[in-house]
Scaffold this motif. Structure first.
Motif, mmCIF file in Angstrom:
data_model
loop_
_atom_site.group_PDB
_atom_site.id
_atom_site.type_symbol
_atom_site.label_atom_id
_atom_site.label_comp_id
_atom_site.label_asym_id
_atom_site.label_seq_id
_atom_site.Cartn_x
_atom_site.Cartn_y
_atom_site.Cartn_z
ATOM 1 N N UNK A 253 0.814 -1.206 0.000
ATOM 2 C CA UNK A 253 0.000 0.000 0.000
ATOM 3 C C UNK A 253 0.851 1.260 0.000
ATOM 4 N N UNK A 254 1.924 1.252 0.806
ATOM 5 C CA UNK A 254 2.834 2.399 0.857
ATOM 6 C C UNK A 254 3.496 2.615 -0.501
ATOM 7 N N UNK A 255 3.951 1.534 -1.131
ATOM 8 C CA UNK A 255 4.616 1.650 -2.433
ATOM 9 C C UNK A 255 3.663 2.210 -3.484
ATOM 10 N N UNK A 256 2.429 1.708 -3.505
ATOM 11 C CA UNK A 256 1.455 2.162 -4.500
ATOM 12 C C UNK A 256 1.111 3.637 -4.289
ATOM 13 N N UNK A 257 0.887 4.027 -3.041
ATOM 14 C CA UNK A 257 0.519 5.414 -2.755
ATOM 15 C C UNK A 257 1.665 6.377 -3.033
ATOM 16 N N UNK A 258 2.868 5.982 -2.677
ATOM 17 C CA UNK A 258 4.035 6.829 -2.935
ATOM 18 C C UNK A 258 4.229 7.036 -4.431
ATOM 19 N N UNK A 259 4.070 5.952 -5.184
ATOM 20 C CA UNK A 259 4.177 6.034 -6.641
ATOM 21 C C UNK A 259 3.111 6.965 -7.210
ATOM 22 N N UNK A 260 1.870 6.752 -6.804
ATOM 23 C CA UNK A 260 0.766 7.553 -7.331
ATOM 24 C C UNK A 260 0.914 9.031 -7.017
ATOM 25 N N UNK A 261 1.253 9.343 -5.769
ATOM 26 C CA UNK A 261 1.399 10.746 -5.367
ATOM 27 C C UNK A 261 2.524 11.416 -6.135
ATOM 28 N N UNK A 262 3.645 10.720 -6.318
ATOM 29 C CA UNK A 262 4.790 11.299 -7.031
ATOM 30 C C UNK A 262 4.434 11.650 -8.467
ATOM 31 N N UNK A 263 3.697 10.755 -9.136
ATOM 32 C CA UNK A 263 3.314 10.999 -10.526
ATOM 33 C C UNK A 263 2.341 12.178 -10.617
ATOM 34 N N UNK A 264 1.406 12.264 -9.687
ATOM 35 C CA UNK A 264 0.421 13.357 -9.739
ATOM 36 C C UNK A 264 1.070 14.719 -9.534
ATOM 37 N N UNK A 265 2.010 14.805 -8.588
ATOM 38 C CA UNK A 265 2.696 16.077 -8.353
ATOM 39 C C UNK A 265 3.564 16.456 -9.561
ATOM 40 N N UNK A 266 4.273 15.481 -10.111
ATOM 41 C CA UNK A 266 5.155 15.750 -11.249
ATOM 42 C C UNK A 266 4.372 16.273 -12.446
ATOM 43 N N UNK A 267 3.266 15.600 -12.779
ATOM 44 C CA UNK A 267 2.489 16.011 -13.954
ATOM 45 C C UNK A 267 1.803 17.356 -13.734
#
Length: 332
Positions: A253-267
């Protein structure tokens, strides 16, 4: 411009945000609830606060939505086009929510805008649609899956000698931070999409100009409606993401959320691209799950979700075009 038409269109835009909460706000907290890192009540409270904070972090996505996809229509016809676009998006959101499919509210909105614009004879900026919507629609899930796989692989390697029970307990605590990041990114992305629609309505009504800053009241009501939608109907989508794709544990869950949040901020900050929270977190969960073993991911469920991604924009566009036809006959 008829003030009543403006008020109705803004109200429908806020209802769209409410239905968006069924889908995408649930996505932001589903993994933390499913791993029991957060209770539903605590997750909802945290999502509400972080959505509100995220709504104030930027305006690039709102600018893309309001100016970069279709030419701003004018007069009563223009307000009718915007109203029809929202009807198309809301209808598709409700259909996919009913069946528990994490379809993209963002692409329902974009499909509605394109369908209503074409029906109403308004110019569609196809370069903008391709660059800001279609390309990210294909790229973001691929990036999400690969990044999720790599982040989870790195976690497994770094904690390979750790006590499993202590590690899970630590990641359950860490998920509080990663879930907050997801909710903040969701507020940054999805609250801005509705802000862009409301700003377009205000411009059509000659109340605001595109050069003006987004009114504070617009930011607040959009963020609040996202949170209300989450509380009212997000549980169906949570079950799909948290249980049906793969049984998640706290590190996953931590890995998925960290990945998702990073992509949203970057874009949002680098590209000002309005990407789908649904696409990002779902693909990240698939990537994370694939590190366990490929058949740990329920690919049948994943296939249905991906199919929903591809039909969302055309379906919402057709509904919006039909809605404009009705509005045109009845009121214009």
């Amino acid at each position: 411009m008829d003030t009543f038409a403006l008020v109705v269109t803004i109200a429908v835009a806020l209802f769209f945000t409410y239905t968006n909460g069924f889908h995408d706000s649930a996505n932001a907290i589903a993994t933390s609830v499913s791993t029991r890192a957060l209770t539903p009540r605590a997750a909802l409270a945290m999502a509400a606060v972080m959505n509100l904070a995220g709504a104030f972090l930027g305006s690039g996505v709102a600018k893309t939505v309001s100016e970069g996809l279709i030419q701003t229509p004018e007069g009563s016809k223009g307000m009718g086009i915007l109203f029809a676009a929202l009807v198309g998006a809301i209808t598709w959101n409700l259909i996919t929510w009913y069946f528990g499919l994490p379809s993209s509210s963002s692409h329902a909105l974009f499909g509605g805008m394109v369908g209503a614009a074409l029906a109403g004879g308004t110019t569609v900026y196809w370069d903008g649609v391709l660059e800001k919507v279609v390309i990210p629609m294909f790229v973001s899930p691929i990036v999400g899956m690969l990044a999720g796989y790599l982040v989870m692989t790195a976690i497994l390697w770094m904690f390979r000698r750790a006590n499993p029970h202590k590690a899970k307990r630590g990641f359950r605590i860490a998920q509080t931070v990663s879930a907050a990041g997801m909710a903040l990114g969701h507020g940054l992305q999805d609250a801005q999409k509705t802000m862009g629609i409301v700003v377009m309505a205000l411009v059509i009504a000659d109340v605001e100009d595109y050069g003006d800053p987004i009114p504070v009241w617009v930011k607040i009501v959009c963020a609040v409606m996202l949170s209300l939608g989450t509380y009212a109907g997000g549980w169906r989508i949570m079950r799909t993401l948290g249980r049906k794709i793969i049984e998640l544990d706290p590190p996953q869950g931590f890995a998925a959320e960290t990945t998702g949040a990073s992509i949203m901020f970057t874009t949002a900050f680098l590209f000002k691209a309005p990407i789908s929270t649904t696409h990002v977190i779902t693909s990240a969960i698939m990537g994370v799950g694939a590190t366990k073993r490929l058949n740990a991911v329920r690919w049948g469920v994943a296939k249905n979700i991906v199919l929903g991604w591809f039909i969302t924009m055309p379906a919402a566009a057709l509904v919006a075009a039909g809605a404009f036809g009705v509005v045109h006959l009845a009121f214009l």
